[in-house]
Design a protein around this motif. Structure first.
Motif, PDB file in Angstrom:
ATOM      1  N   GLU B 106       0.843  -1.199   0.000  1.00  0.00           N
ATOM      2  CA  GLU B 106       0.000   0.000   0.000  1.00  0.00           C
ATOM      3  C   GLU B 106       0.877   1.247   0.000  1.00  0.00           C
ATOM      4  OE1 GLU B 106      -3.872  -1.915   2.284  1.00  0.00           O
ATOM      5  OE2 GLU B 106      -2.849  -0.201   3.182  1.00  0.00           O
ATOM      6  N   CYS B 107       0.347   2.305  -0.586  1.00  0.00           N
ATOM      7  CA  CYS B 107       1.105   3.550  -0.762  1.00  0.00           C
ATOM      8  C   CYS B 107       0.328   4.697  -0.126  1.00  0.00           C
ATOM      9  CB  CYS B 107       1.275   3.871  -2.250  1.00  0.00           C
ATOM     10  SG  CYS B 107       1.937   2.513  -3.221  1.00  0.00           S
ATOM     11  N   LEU B 108       1.039   5.583   0.534  1.00  0.00           N
ATOM     12  CA  LEU B 108       0.408   6.769   1.109  1.00  0.00           C
ATOM     13  C   LEU B 108       0.489   7.900   0.078  1.00  0.00           C
ATOM     14  CD1 LEU B 108      -0.932   8.064   3.592  1.00  0.00           C
ATOM     15  CD2 LEU B 108       1.357   8.689   4.404  1.00  0.00           C
ATOM     16  N   VAL B 109      -0.672   8.213  -0.506  1.00  0.00           N
ATOM     17  CA  VAL B 109      -0.682   9.244  -1.554  1.00  0.00           C
ATOM     18  C   VAL B 109      -1.395  10.493  -1.050  1.00  0.00           C
ATOM     19  CG1 VAL B 109      -0.580   7.564  -3.435  1.00  0.00           C
ATOM     20  CG2 VAL B 109      -2.816   8.387  -2.610  1.00  0.00           C
ATOM     21  N   GLN B 110      -1.255  11.540  -1.813  1.00  0.00           N
ATOM     22  CA  GLN B 110      -1.761  12.849  -1.439  1.00  0.00           C
ATOM     23  C   GLN B 110      -2.582  13.397  -2.610  1.00  0.00           C
ATOM     24  OE1 GLN B 110       0.268  17.182  -0.223  1.00  0.00           O
ATOM     25  NE2 GLN B 110       1.574  15.466  -0.722  1.00  0.00           N
ATOM     26  N   ALA B 111      -3.686  14.071  -2.284  1.00  0.00           N
ATOM     27  CA  ALA B 111      -4.419  14.805  -3.328  1.00  0.00           C
ATOM     28  C   ALA B 111      -3.868  16.224  -3.321  1.00  0.00           C
ATOM     29  CB  ALA B 111      -5.917  14.801  -3.033  1.00  0.00           C
ATOM     30  N   LYS B 112      -3.087  16.556  -4.318  1.00  0.00           N
ATOM     31  CA  LYS B 112      -2.306  17.795  -4.250  1.00  0.00           C
ATOM     32  C   LYS B 112      -2.689  18.756  -5.364  1.00  0.00           C
ATOM     33  CE  LYS B 112       2.518  19.363  -3.791  1.00  0.00           C
ATOM     34  NZ  LYS B 112       2.525  19.910  -2.441  1.00  0.00           N
ATOM     35  N   MET B 113      -2.918  19.989  -4.967  1.00  0.00           N
ATOM     36  CA  MET B 113      -3.204  21.045  -5.927  1.00  0.00           C
ATOM     37  C   MET B 113      -1.895  21.632  -6.442  1.00  0.00           C
ATOM     38  SD  MET B 113      -3.453  24.408  -6.898  1.00  0.00           S
ATOM     39  CE  MET B 113      -2.925  25.269  -5.395  1.00  0.00           C
ATOM     40  N   GLU B 114      -1.779  21.717  -7.746  1.00  0.00           N
ATOM     41  CA  GLU B 114      -0.648  22.440  -8.336  1.00  0.00           C
ATOM     42  C   GLU B 114      -1.220  23.449  -9.329  1.00  0.00           C
ATOM     43  OE1 GLU B 114       2.316  22.402  -7.426  1.00  0.00           O
ATOM     44  OE2 GLU B 114       2.950  20.410  -6.755  1.00  0.00           O
ATOM     45  N   PRO B 115      -0.645  24.647  -9.385  1.00  0.00           N
ATOM     46  CA  PRO B 115      -1.268  25.714 -10.188  1.00  0.00           C
ATOM     47  C   PRO B 115      -1.334  25.401 -11.675  1.00  0.00           C
ATOM     48  CG  PRO B 115       0.909  26.383  -9.382  1.00  0.00           C
ATOM     49  CD  PRO B 115       0.553  25.122  -8.667  1.00  0.00           C
ATOM     50  N   GLY B 116      -0.426  24.569 -12.188  1.00  0.00           N
ATOM     51  CA  GLY B 116      -0.417  24.308 -13.626  1.00  0.00           C
ATOM     52  C   GLY B 116      -1.312  23.161 -14.053  1.00  0.00           C
ATOM     53  N   ASN B 117      -1.907  22.439 -13.073  1.00  0.00           N
ATOM     54  CA  ASN B 117      -2.743  21.291 -13.428  1.00  0.00           C
ATOM     55  C   ASN B 117      -4.005  21.722 -14.164  1.00  0.00           C
ATOM     56  OD1 ASN B 117      -0.989  19.487 -12.248  1.00  0.00           O
ATOM     57  ND2 ASN B 117      -2.175  19.235 -10.353  1.00  0.00           N
ATOM     58  N   VAL B 118      -4.386  21.003 -15.226  1.00  0.00           N
ATOM     59  CA  VAL B 118      -5.633  21.309 -15.931  1.00  0.00           C
ATOM     60  C   VAL B 118      -6.832  21.125 -15.023  1.00  0.00           C
ATOM     61  CG1 VAL B 118      -4.851  20.775 -18.270  1.00  0.00           C
ATOM     62  CG2 VAL B 118      -5.772  18.935 -16.840  1.00  0.00           C
ATOM     63  N   ASN B 119      -6.703  20.225 -14.050  1.00  0.00           N
ATOM     64  CA  ASN B 119      -7.837  19.898 -13.193  1.00  0.00           C
ATOM     65  C   ASN B 119      -7.542  20.139 -11.716  1.00  0.00           C
ATOM     66  OD1 ASN B 119      -5.890  17.962 -13.260  1.00  0.00           O
ATOM     67  ND2 ASN B 119      -7.290  16.221 -13.189  1.00  0.00           N
ATOM     68  N   GLY B 120      -6.601  21.044 -11.442  1.00  0.00           N
ATOM     69  CA  GLY B 120      -6.331  21.442 -10.070  1.00  0.00           C
ATOM     70  C   GLY B 120      -5.593  20.401  -9.270  1.00  0.00           C
ATOM     71  N   VAL B 121      -6.319  19.346  -8.885  1.00  0.00           N
ATOM     72  CA  VAL B 121      -5.776  18.362  -7.952  1.00  0.00           C
ATOM     73  C   VAL B 121      -5.442  17.057  -8.667  1.00  0.00           C
ATOM     74  CG1 VAL B 121      -6.403  16.901  -5.981  1.00  0.00           C
ATOM     75  CG2 VAL B 121      -6.938  19.351  -5.944  1.00  0.00           C
ATOM     76  N   GLN B 122      -4.264  16.522  -8.404  1.00  0.00           N
ATOM     77  CA  GLN B 122      -3.929  15.189  -8.891  1.00  0.00           C
ATOM     78  C   GLN B 122      -3.307  14.388  -7.741  1.00  0.00           C
ATOM     79  OE1 GLN B 122      -1.793  15.109 -12.645  1.00  0.00           O
ATOM     80  NE2 GLN B 122      -3.151  16.634 -13.601  1.00  0.00           N
ATOM     81  N   ILE B 123      -3.180  13.079  -7.974  1.00  0.00           N
ATOM     82  CA  ILE B 123      -2.604  12.190  -6.962  1.00  0.00           C
ATOM     83  C   ILE B 123      -1.090  12.328  -6.998  1.00  0.00           C
ATOM     84  CG2 ILE B 123      -2.340   9.783  -6.226  1.00  0.00           C
ATOM     85  CD1 ILE B 123      -5.163  10.573  -5.959  1.00  0.00           C
ATOM     86  N   SER B 124      -0.527  12.680  -5.852  1.00  0.00           N
ATOM     87  CA  SER B 124       0.920  12.879  -5.785  1.00  0.00           C
ATOM     88  C   SER B 124       1.513  11.950  -4.734  1.00  0.00           C
ATOM     89  CB  SER B 124       1.227  14.346  -5.479  1.00  0.00           C
ATOM     90  OG  SER B 124       1.265  14.569  -4.092  1.00  0.00           O
ATOM     91  N   PRO B 125       2.848  11.823  -4.713  1.00  0.00           N
ATOM     92  CA  PRO B 125       3.474  10.971  -3.693  1.00  0.00           C
ATOM     93  C   PRO B 125       3.279  11.555  -2.290  1.00  0.00           C
ATOM     94  CG  PRO B 125       5.052  11.622  -5.415  1.00  0.00           C
ATOM     95  CD  PRO B 125       3.839  12.459  -5.589  1.00  0.00           C
ATOM     96  N   ARG B 306      -4.470  31.661  -5.957  1.00  0.00           N
ATOM     97  CA  ARG B 306      -5.157  31.811  -4.663  1.00  0.00           C
ATOM     98  C   ARG B 306      -5.713  30.442  -4.318  1.00  0.00           C
ATOM     99  NH1 ARG B 306      -3.410  36.292  -2.695  1.00  0.00           N
ATOM    100  NH2 ARG B 306      -4.842  35.737  -1.016  1.00  0.00           N
ATOM    101  N   THR B 307      -5.454  29.979  -3.126  1.00  0.00           N
ATOM    102  CA  THR B 307      -5.899  28.629  -2.779  1.00  0.00           C
ATOM    103  C   THR B 307      -6.100  28.499  -1.285  1.00  0.00           C
ATOM    104  OG1 THR B 307      -5.326  26.278  -2.833  1.00  0.00           O
ATOM    105  CG2 THR B 307      -3.501  27.841  -2.666  1.00  0.00           C
ATOM    106  N   THR B 308      -6.929  27.541  -0.901  1.00  0.00           N
ATOM    107  CA  THR B 308      -7.151  27.267   0.519  1.00  0.00           C
ATOM    108  C   THR B 308      -6.379  26.046   0.985  1.00  0.00           C
ATOM    109  OG1 THR B 308      -9.037  25.900  -0.110  1.00  0.00           O
ATOM    110  CG2 THR B 308      -9.490  28.196   0.453  1.00  0.00           C
ATOM    111  N   VAL B 309      -5.716  25.350   0.069  1.00  0.00           N
ATOM    112  CA  VAL B 309      -5.218  24.011   0.414  1.00  0.00           C
ATOM    113  C   VAL B 309      -3.706  23.857   0.323  1.00  0.00           C
ATOM    114  CG1 VAL B 309      -7.345  22.837  -0.199  1.00  0.00           C
ATOM    115  CG2 VAL B 309      -5.619  23.243  -1.958  1.00  0.00           C
ATOM    116  N   ARG B 310      -2.978  24.923   0.271  1.00  0.00           N
ATOM    117  CA  ARG B 310      -1.524  24.791   0.279  1.00  0.00           C
ATOM    118  C   ARG B 310      -0.975  25.492   1.507  1.00  0.00           C
ATOM    119  NH1 ARG B 310       1.185  23.300  -4.596  1.00  0.00           N
ATOM    120  NH2 ARG B 310       3.067  23.947  -3.513  1.00  0.00           N
ATOM    121  N   GLU B 311       0.326  25.366   1.682  1.00  0.00           N
ATOM    122  CA  GLU B 311       0.938  25.862   2.912  1.00  0.00           C
ATOM    123  C   GLU B 311       0.773  27.369   3.067  1.00  0.00           C
ATOM    124  OE1 GLU B 311       4.158  23.536   0.975  1.00  0.00           O
ATOM    125  OE2 GLU B 311       2.043  23.435   0.534  1.00  0.00           O
ATOM    126  N   VAL B 312       0.721  28.074   1.945  1.00  0.00           N
ATOM    127  CA  VAL B 312       0.499  29.522   1.987  1.00  0.00           C
ATOM    128  C   VAL B 312      -0.733  29.810   1.138  1.00  0.00           C
ATOM    129  CG1 VAL B 312       2.858  30.243   2.496  1.00  0.00           C
ATOM    130  CG2 VAL B 312       2.220  29.763   0.141  1.00  0.00           C
TER     131      VAL B 312
END
Lengths: 465, 465
Positions: B106-125, B306-312
């Motif tokens: 099993e892998c611990l994954v993250q739903a991560k927002m990146e500004p360049g993503n076409v769909n905002g959030v993707q599965i990241s390590p 502008r985001t609610t889900v990142r460190e800043v």
């Protein structure tokens, strides 16, 4: 024990010449090589010019190599930073060894004169050529046997890998280390000779006979060979043989050795920038040399070479002349019945991907003479004060005589006592010779001094394939 | 077939969401991520400045990355040379995946927002952090789970290797790809989730769900896993499984694959020099972008996030915006009953050690629209015109959304017909997936696009450990 007195003679732990014929051939080649190497002023190097802007010393053709400057900043280590001259040689040369199978493996070696050699001629691989050489930029004759390496027959390549060279003296230099099995009969031309791999390994027990290029290729060959199985009666030889066995257990898993290097590389231990040679601080240029203000490290000199045995009868070139003789040593000891060596992460500014894995000790002790004891390299004194019965290998070997003037290192393998811990610090790891040999299928893992020691270690294992 | 329409939905060859719970979690994470990304003028990037001398665009702290220029000269190839902007990011970031053994891995994954993503959030390590991130240069919160990678427990490292990233867009960039097995129970924090390796692999069958960082780490993990043994009923899955088997015979010996790369690297295919961004010819800067004069390749833009889900909560930064969608494809076929893929030597100017091994086809077709047919990349048309039954994998996947804006590639695995020769040219070699996976224990062998395809290929093999 001076270089001159020991050159070409059996060392304390060496076994002497394995074959009188071989010795006779080598001595004849040395006598036939009537070469003189004379120091000349740097401005008298005909085909070389000092760049008026940077002060870099380069060949007028833009080929061969350039002496330039380096600015090095550390990452919080004991040395905050420094500047130094360094040799830039971006071309990738070829170190090619042709082998054939007879009763055992045989190698086609060459008795080659290099201007920086203390003793003129040393044993070199079949082909030892810069790209400038083999594309004939200097107008010399073609390189013998090159065709075996440029277009090897299908299935004939035994090893083929780019490896770094002296990371304190070369900026990002690497050479292609290649072993090819001859497809048919290949006669030995003048200056060349087929010798058994075992004889070549025994020559590693003599001072200044097997040159650096041969040693690095031999190290890259070790991984492709089956481990030595028969050994002499010597118990240490048996330990070494087991150390090269793929089934022998290592104290560190392979992935942990890789992870150790990856972690160290991720922290970018050195920040390295190329600068103009004339702006290097702490060094000065006079008519005959570029030297360190404190008289340490090395200098750059110019030489005129006259010879009867190279492609062109004479030339002038710069050489890097190190101060004093270096110590290059592995501490070794059995762990779980398998020989391990104590590898150190070698952080050298000229390595393309630092650190690589290096010997336990690699330094020129004279460079530390002005420093307090606490600044001496770890384990240097353990190596220098080891009792004779723990010294398993002890030979003076030369670095590349085409670039370095009388660059000798005392290469040693010293049995450690049990007080050396299993993990002395993050800089060190105990690894098996087999682990190092396996990594040598790939670039930038084991530095050239480590490769020389690995070839020396293999030669201690007794008979081999 | 547009990116927007397909984003987050099952592709033609995909298998859909493996688990409704997983889908619900992912959709919730996307909905919770209220982010907006707006293009702003380059001069309005607050913490970024244009160097008055070089024109380079860099962060005021000197950290993160710099957009600079590159002068590239070829070595007699079809393209004589060019200049381009490129991202310089010398820091080595960490892509860390925490795994644990249950019924399967099993892998611990993250739903991560990146500004360049076409769909905002993707599965990241588990961890995806630049060195600036995790040393908190931007003043954000600490990186969760970092402690598992900074000081992994003894024996817990599964893979740990530096790997290159996009060699056309990054200058010498590489990241640390690391897989660590959790030593004890590790709860999933908000935005994180433990999922089975098999589920993660099945998500590779969806468009734009598994991000690039996850894919490259999965590829590096493949070599450490036993080969997939159980397969679905699909005959192609069986072929793939055999292609990952260490005992399956390859048409090229391992040493010949290495020798192929060594020979190509020795000839130094590209001569690359960094230049000031303002001196790059063939490109121009206006208020909003730095673009290619011909409207090809890519541009550099500025965005406000502008985001609610990142460190800043918000920041501004440059992003590289590619033109059009790329094609990244392996031709694959059984040779001797074992699946092989057609590897191409990828000569990209930003690779530290070019060439690396890349996909058969890797290009943006729009960049070739103005050129005659003879200049089109080899096998591009074979891939694009392949009949549907030969297309074994076909998904749109995104490149790193932290640096690239809507950078999508159509990743494909296409069964070749027998007319493709065993050695089409020196640029190509047929290799097994296992050979590629084994090389991924080491740096600079397989480029990031090839690693994504390798992870996709592994996912086709059916059940795995």
């Amino acid at each position: 024990m001076t270089g001159a007195a020991r050159a070409g003679t059996a060392s304390a732990t060496g076994t002497g010449w394995p074959d009188p014929d071989l010795r006779q051939w080598y001595e004849q080649r040395r006598e036939a090589s009537t070469s003189t190497v004379t120091q000349v002023p740097l401005d008298a190097l005909r085909d070389w010019r000092t760049d008026p802007v940077t002060g870099d010393l380069g060949h007028r053709s833009g080929q061969f190599f350039t002496v330039t400057g380096l600015d090095v900043r550390g990452d919080g280590g004991p040395v905050p930073g420094w500047q130094q001259p360094i040799i830039s040689q971006p071309e990738i040369g070829l170190l090619g060894l042709l082998v054939r199978r007879r009763a055992g493996l045989e190698c086609l070696v060459q008795a080659k004169m290099e201007p920086g050699n203390v003793n003129g001629v040393q044993i070199s691989p079949t082909v030892q050529a810069t790209r400038s050489n083999y594309t004939r930029i200097h107008g010399g004759a073609g390189t013998p046997y090159m065709e075996h390496f440029v277009r090897p027959a299908r299935g004939s390549v035994v090893a083929d890998v780019l490896q770094s060279e002296q990371g304190s003296w070369f900026l990002g230099k690497r050479n292609r280390n290649m072993v090819v099995e001859a497809a048919g009969p290949v006669p030995a031309q003048e200056n060349f000779r087929w010798i058994t791999l075992r004889d070549l390994q025994l020559l590693m027990g003599l001072d200044n006979v097997v040159n650096m290029d041969t040693r690095t290729v031999l190290a890259c060959l070790a991984a492709a060979l089956p481990p030595p199985t028969r050994t002499t009666g010597d118990a240490f030889a048996g330990l070494v043989a087991r150390g090269f066995s793929p089934t022998a257990g290592a104290v560190e898993r392979d992935v942990d050795v890789l992870s150790w290097l990856t972690a160290l590389r991720s922290h970018r231990p050195l920040d390295v920038r190329r600068i103009g040679l004339s702006t290097v601080s702490g060094w000065h240029r006079d008519r005959y040399a570029i030297d360190h203000d404190g008289g340490r490290h090395f200098g750059i000199i110019g030489v005129e070479v006259r010879t009867t045995v190279r492609e062109v009868p004479g030339w002038r070139q710069p050489l890097l002349r190190p101060r004093g003789r270096g110590i290059v040593a592995f501490l070794a000891r059995p762990i779980g019945g398998v020989l391990h060596v104590l590898a150190r992460a070698a952080v050298q500014p000229g390595l393309r991907d630092a650190p690589e894995i290096g010997p336990t000790v690699q330094c020129r002790p004279e460079n530390y003479a002005h420093l307090p004891m606490s600044r001496r390299p770890p384990f240097l004194d353990a190596v220098l004060s080891a009792p004779r019965e723990r010294i398993r290998y002890d030979c003076v070997l030369s670095e590349e005589g085409g670039r370095f003037h009388h660059a000798e290192n005392r290469y040693m393998v010293v049995e450690a006592d049990e007080r050396v811990p299993v993990r002395p610090s993050e800089e060190f790891r105990w690894v098996t010779p087999r682990q190092l040999a396996t990594l040598l299928a790939h670039s930038h893992y084991v530095n050239v001094e480590g490769r020389s020691l690995l070839a020396a270690l293999y030669s201690l294992a007794g008979s081999c394939p």
